[in-house]
Design an enzyme around this catalytic site. Structure first.
Site, PDB file in Angstrom:
ATOM      1  N   ASP A  68       0.657  -1.268  -0.272  1.00 50.20           N
ATOM      2  CA  ASP A  68       0.010  -0.283  -0.214  1.00 50.20           C
ATOM      3  C   ASP A  68       0.680   1.347   0.024  1.00 50.20           C
ATOM      4  OD1 ASP A  68      -2.274  -1.923   0.556  1.00 50.20           O
ATOM      5  OD2 ASP A  68      -2.044  -1.505   3.058  1.00 50.20           O
TER       6      ASP A  68
HETATM    7  N1  URA Z   1      -0.993  -5.885   4.058  1.00 47.77           N
HETATM    8  C1  URA Z   1      -1.360  -4.031   4.307  1.00 47.77           C
HETATM    9  O1  URA Z   1      -2.477  -4.409   4.590  1.00 47.77           O
HETATM   10  N2  URA Z   1      -1.067  -3.979   3.650  1.00 47.77           N
HETATM   11  C2  URA Z   1       0.284  -3.829   2.711  1.00 47.77           C
HETATM   12  O2  URA Z   1       0.238  -2.463   2.021  1.00 47.77           O
HETATM   13  C3  URA Z   1       0.451  -5.572   2.538  1.00 47.77           C
HETATM   14  C4  URA Z   1      -0.510  -6.045   2.978  1.00 47.77           C
END
Ligand code: URA
Length: 245
Positions: A111
């Site tokens: 993310d």
């Molecule tokens: N899980 C999440 O919630 N975000 C990420 O970026 C990776 C794994």
């Protein structure tokens, strides 16, 4: 015309990929007689060479042939894991010029507000294998929770949490750290916002997330946020070695 080589490539294309220069700059190198093939000046742009066996040098320096490139990045927050984005900076924009080449992409996404290990390559086959759910390549995240983590998370994660929307996770591991707001979570899949949704499934919230390991490879702690480096041969092999059953 058929080449005498099975694994052949045009000299100008080879130079452009291996030195990360434009095709016209590669031609300029050849024109200026700065390129040698097995010790002889390479005169033709479209001369066919075998990248695996021919010794190519530019300006007297032998080129170490790399069919593909494998990069470990320590992604900072605020950067996206796509190849193009109108608004935000992408991980590819952080790759230094000497490691850039056509066809690079991040194998797996974090993310925008997640930090840590992103694997970037132009090797589609390897990336596919790493991302394939069949391979169960594990990923370890350092998580900070809003509330202290409870020991009850351990069996719940192990059993497989049910997320909002009904998705059920594969068994995962959680190791609660000394500061009970923090934990190391190991998962073997990559569902959308998975760790954040897992936290919500146990009534908590993620306030900080960093991926610190993919398969058998730890994020290099000497990489500052936004930095990257080429991965070692041994690391590329190890990326497969830590599977979760
Ligand atoms: N899980 C999440 O919630 N975000 C990420 O970026 C990776 C794994």
């Amino acid at each position: 015309m058929a080449s005498k080589y099975t694994n052949s490539e045009r000299l100008d294309k080879y130079l452009s990929t291996q030195l990360n220069i434009s095709r016209s700059d590669a031609k300029e190198f050849i024109k200026k007689r700065l390129v040698t093939v097995n010790g002889e000046v390479g005169k033709l742009y479209d001369m066919k060479i075998d990248p695996e066996t021919d010794r190519i040098a530019a300006e007297g320096k032998e080129i170490v042939y790399r069919k593909h490139i494998y990069i470990m990045m320590n992604k900072p927050q605020g950067v996206v894991c796509s190849t193009r984005d109108g608004q935000s900076k992408t991980v590819l924009e952080l790759v230094p010029p000497e490691l850039r080449r056509d066809g690079l992409f991040p194998a797996g996404r974090l993310d925008k507000d997640t930090e840590g290990f992103v694997f970037i390559t132009d090797d589609g086959v390897l990336a596919h294998n790493i991302l394939s759910p069949k391979r169960h390549v594990s990923k370890v995240y350092h998580v900070r929770f809003e509330e202290e983590a409870s020991e009850s998370y351990i069996p719940a994660f192990e059993k497989g949490l049910e997320l909002d929307g009904g998705d059920v996770c594969k068994p995962a591991q959680i190791e609660i750290l000394e500061d009970k707001h923090e934990a190391l979570v190991t998962i073997s899949e990559g569902m959308y916002h998975q760790i954040k949704r897992m936290a919500e499934a146990v009534g908590n919230k993620v306030t900080y997330l960093k991926r610190i390991r993919i398969g058998g490879v730890d994020l290099d702690e000497s990489l500052a946020l936004g930095e990257c480096r080429e991965m070692l041969h041994k690391e590329i092999q190890n990326i497969y070695t830590s599977f979760m059953e």
